[in-house]
Design an enzyme around this catalytic site. Structure first.
Site, PDB file in Angstrom:
ATOM      1  N   ASP A  14       0.813  -1.228   0.000  1.00 14.55           N
ATOM      2  CA  ASP A  14       0.000   0.000   0.000  1.00 14.55           C
ATOM      3  C   ASP A  14       0.841   1.270   0.000  1.00 14.55           C
ATOM      4  O   ASP A  14       0.421   2.297   0.540  1.00 14.55           O
ATOM      5  CB  ASP A  14      -0.970   0.022   1.204  1.00 14.55           C
ATOM      6  CG  ASP A  14      -1.793  -1.237   1.286  1.00 14.55           C
ATOM      7  OD1 ASP A  14      -2.257  -1.692   0.229  1.00 14.55           O
ATOM      8  OD2 ASP A  14      -1.961  -1.774   2.392  1.00 14.55           O
ATOM      9  N   LYS A  17       2.344   1.976  -5.142  1.00 12.48           N
ATOM     10  CA  LYS A  17       3.069   1.456  -6.311  1.00 12.48           C
ATOM     11  C   LYS A  17       2.244   1.574  -7.583  1.00 12.48           C
ATOM     12  O   LYS A  17       2.778   1.788  -8.658  1.00 12.48           O
ATOM     13  CB  LYS A  17       3.424  -0.029  -6.120  1.00 12.48           C
ATOM     14  CG  LYS A  17       4.382  -0.278  -4.994  1.00 12.48           C
ATOM     15  CD  LYS A  17       4.627  -1.760  -4.795  1.00 12.48           C
ATOM     16  CE  LYS A  17       3.435  -2.533  -4.254  1.00 12.48           C
ATOM     17  NZ  LYS A  17       2.999  -2.175  -2.907  1.00 12.48           N
ATOM     18  N   GLY A  41      -4.014  -4.687  -4.351  1.00 16.04           N
ATOM     19  CA  GLY A  41      -5.055  -3.774  -4.810  1.00 16.04           C
ATOM     20  C   GLY A  41      -4.374  -2.484  -5.206  1.00 16.04           C
ATOM     21  O   GLY A  41      -4.102  -1.641  -4.378  1.00 16.04           O
ATOM     22  N   HIS A  42      -4.038  -2.384  -6.485  1.00 19.28           N
ATOM     23  CA  HIS A  42      -3.305  -1.205  -6.951  1.00 19.28           C
ATOM     24  C   HIS A  42      -4.289  -0.154  -7.451  1.00 19.28           C
ATOM     25  O   HIS A  42      -5.003  -0.370  -8.425  1.00 19.28           O
ATOM     26  CB  HIS A  42      -2.305  -1.606  -8.037  1.00 19.28           C
ATOM     27  CG  HIS A  42      -1.190  -2.466  -7.505  1.00 19.28           C
ATOM     28  ND1 HIS A  42      -0.321  -3.149  -8.298  1.00 19.28           N
ATOM     29  CD2 HIS A  42      -0.808  -2.728  -6.222  1.00 19.28           C
ATOM     30  CE1 HIS A  42       0.552  -3.797  -7.521  1.00 19.28           C
ATOM     31  NE2 HIS A  42       0.262  -3.564  -6.269  1.00 19.28           N
ATOM     32  N   GLN A 226       2.620  -6.028  -2.821  1.00 15.98           N
ATOM     33  CA  GLN A 226       2.927  -6.049  -1.379  1.00 15.98           C
ATOM     34  C   GLN A 226       4.225  -5.270  -1.114  1.00 15.98           C
ATOM     35  O   GLN A 226       4.547  -4.386  -1.877  1.00 15.98           O
ATOM     36  CB  GLN A 226       3.001  -7.482  -0.841  1.00 15.98           C
ATOM     37  CG  GLN A 226       1.655  -8.206  -0.821  1.00 15.98           C
ATOM     38  CD  GLN A 226       1.254  -8.816  -2.154  1.00 15.98           C
ATOM     39  OE1 GLN A 226       2.039  -9.476  -2.788  1.00 15.98           O
ATOM     40  NE2 GLN A 226       0.029  -8.598  -2.584  1.00 15.98           N
TER      41      GLN A 226
HETATM   42  P1  IMP Z   1      -2.091 -12.806   2.120  1.00 12.20           P
HETATM   43  O1  IMP Z   1      -1.094 -12.273   1.154  1.00 12.20           O
HETATM   44  O2  IMP Z   1      -3.505 -12.587   1.704  1.00 12.20           O
HETATM   45  O3  IMP Z   1      -1.803 -14.233   2.497  1.00 12.20           O
HETATM   46  O4  IMP Z   1      -1.931 -11.979   3.496  1.00 12.20           O
HETATM   47  C1  IMP Z   1      -0.752 -12.033   4.280  1.00 12.20           C
HETATM   48  C2  IMP Z   1      -0.440 -10.663   4.869  1.00 12.20           C
HETATM   49  O5  IMP Z   1      -0.062  -9.767   3.825  1.00 12.20           O
HETATM   50  C3  IMP Z   1      -1.613 -10.000   5.578  1.00 12.20           C
HETATM   51  O6  IMP Z   1      -1.100  -9.198   6.621  1.00 12.20           O
HETATM   52  C4  IMP Z   1      -2.192  -9.092   4.500  1.00 12.20           C
HETATM   53  O7  IMP Z   1      -2.933  -8.030   5.040  1.00 12.20           O
HETATM   54  C5  IMP Z   1      -0.927  -8.631   3.819  1.00 12.20           C
HETATM   55  N1  IMP Z   1      -1.133  -8.232   2.431  1.00 12.20           N
HETATM   56  C6  IMP Z   1      -1.297  -9.038   1.360  1.00 12.20           C
HETATM   57  N2  IMP Z   1      -1.436  -8.313   0.239  1.00 12.20           N
HETATM   58  C7  IMP Z   1      -1.320  -7.036   0.590  1.00 12.20           C
HETATM   59  C8  IMP Z   1      -1.349  -5.808  -0.159  1.00 12.20           C
HETATM   60  O8  IMP Z   1      -1.473  -5.770  -1.389  1.00 12.20           O
HETATM   61  N3  IMP Z   1      -1.209  -4.664   0.569  1.00 12.20           N
HETATM   62  C9  IMP Z   1      -1.010  -4.688   1.907  1.00 12.20           C
HETATM   63  N4  IMP Z   1      -0.980  -5.802   2.629  1.00 12.20           N
HETATM   64  C10 IMP Z   1      -1.126  -6.968   1.979  1.00 12.20           C
END
Ligand code: IMP
Length: 427
Positions: A14, A17, A41-42, A226
């Site tokens: 977040d 990017k 979520g871009h 991420q």
């Molecule tokens: P997962 O990737 O859904 O397995 O989540 C694992 C961790 O990464 C959790 O803390 C999510 O909130 C975080 N996370 C996954 N994708 C994103 C993203 O695009 N932005 C921010 N946090 C993310």
């Protein structure tokens, strides 16, 4: 420029990017996403319209840029087609610019089910995943059990049989591990066969597709999702995602060699946010957190969850810069800080009364870490109309300079608002 620049999130995701890639995508031949899936979520604002992309590389919003969903990704084909149809519905021609690596993994409905059930079982120890099936899908990949995008190119009957086998296996595990009901294997397989008809023309060998990059005819932008502190190997395990969001992932997740890499651009937000659980040393609580959250509109683009908010953490930021070998920093959402009287930057941690300069990678130490802050005076001016570095208030420039001094990498660009035009390059 005939090489691949890389855009990496350097905090907890977040960082903005999406906007950065959208801006830089205009001048490249191809944007390649290399890891993660629909957990991302871009968000990008284009002439007043807001687009949120989960799977498609952000280059898709530039009409002459090709986009490759790279081998390191985990792709939910249902979500992908929904995303493509949404863009088409908004008048964008996208299908002939999208290529999907055959070796990327498919996220199946049972991956999402496992994600949800596992989080529920962990209860207060849950990771706070996005529920998009990311961890279970990467597990199947590493166990060499997953379905790949290339399987969608098989004959219908072969794909259907494979999908049914996979769902039946998942059903056994759902019952054994979670005492959960079976999923409808026939219906899932039928849907997959139908989706495959539309996706087949987009399936490529990433190796062949990227040949013009290797021969110097194409320039590329490699788009990370991420952020470094969520990296499976380098983040605060287990509060991480299941892929490599750092520079190594950009190589393994695309098949591009280090020889073809250009500049490595690290994206940082001017403060910190995190969604999901896990340590967050500079986290704010109460009114201060609420204030920053509402100023920055810090709600997750994928799940709508509140983002946890805090001060800029230079200890974590240095770690991310070192891991990635950053050439430059792009600092986003600087405008959000206007009007805060005193700003804080965490320069060191304190663990059991001792000063710590390096990011502690073990969870136990991280949980004991306390922030040591440097205070800086804020500014009141609205930055959104400013277009040059010199127009920025002096205290704002000082804040940026304090960050780069602490991180040890030059800030080349600051973003001062969500629009494409809110982009100030450093002289
Ligand atoms: P997962 O990737 O859904 O397995 O989540 C694992 C961790 O990464 C959790 O803390 C999510 O909130 C975080 N996370 C996954 N994708 C994103 C993203 O695009 N932005 C921010 N946090 C993310």
């Amino acid at each position: 420029m005939h090489s691949a620049n890389v855009v990496l999130g350097c905090q907890w995701g977040d960082e903005g990017k999406g906007k950065v890639v959208d801006r830089l995508a205009e001048s490249v031949d191809v944007v390649v996403r290399f890891q993660g899936g629909a957990n991302a979520g871009h968000t990008v604002m284009v002439e007043g319209d807001t687009f949120v992309l989960h799977l498609l590389p952000t280059g898709i919003l530039r009409e002459s840029t090709r986009c490759l969903l790279g081998p390191g990704m985990v792709i939910d084909p249902w979500t992908l087609l929904t995303e493509i149809d949404e863009l088409k519905g908004r008048g964008l021609e996208v299908e002939d610019r999208i290529a999907i690596a055959g070796s990327a993994q498919l996220v199946m409905p049972y991956h999402k089910r496992f994600d949800e059930l596992r989080e529920k079982a962990l209860a207060s120890k849950s990771i706070g995943t996005t529920g998009r099936g990311i961890g279970p899908c990467y597990e199947d990949k590493m166990a060499r059990m997953g379905l790949r995008v290339a399987d969608l190119a098989r004959e219908d009957s072969s794909l259907r049989r494979m999908a049914i086998d996979k769902v039946l296996r998942a059903n056994r595990l759902l019952a054994e591990r979670h005492d959960a009901p079976a999923m409808a294997s026939g219906a899932i397989a039928d849907e997959l066969v139908e989706l495959a008809q539309r996706l087949r023309p987009m399936i490529v060998s990433a190796y062949e597709y990227l040949a013009p990059l290797r021969s110097g005819q194409w320039s590329a932008l490699l788009e990370g999702a991420q952020g470094a502190l969520l990296d499976i190997d380098h983040g605060a395990f287990p509060f991480v995602t299941s892929s490599n969001c750092t520079i190594g992932g950009a190589l393994t997740g695309t098949g591009i060699s280090p020889r073809d890499l250009g500049r490595v651009l690290g994206v940082y937000k001017a403060y910190s946010t995190r969604v999901g659980n896990g340590p967050f040393v500079t986290e704010l609580h109460g009114d201060e957190a609420e204030d920053l959250r509402s100023r920055g509109r810090e709600f997750g683009a994928t799940t709508g969850r509140h983002r946890r908010c805090g001060w800029f953490d230079a200890v974590a930021a240095r770690y991310a810069a070192d891991l990635n070998g950053l050439d430059e920093i792009i600092l986003t959402k600087l405008d959000v800080l206007s009007g805060i009287e005193t700003l804080r930057v965490c320069t060191d941690y304190e663990i059991d009364g001792k000063g710590v300069r390096n990011f502690p990678v073990w969870l136990e130490q991280l949980e004991k870490s306390r922030p040591v802050y440097r205070e800086l005076p804020g500014w009141t001016e609205d930055l959104s109309g400013m277009t040059t570095w010199d127009q920025l208030p002096e205290n704002c420039r000082r804040y940026v300079e304090a960050i780069e001094a602490e991180v040890g990498v030059r800030v080349e660009v600051v973003s001062n608002g969500p629009k494409r035009s809110n982009w100030i390059e450093r002289p």
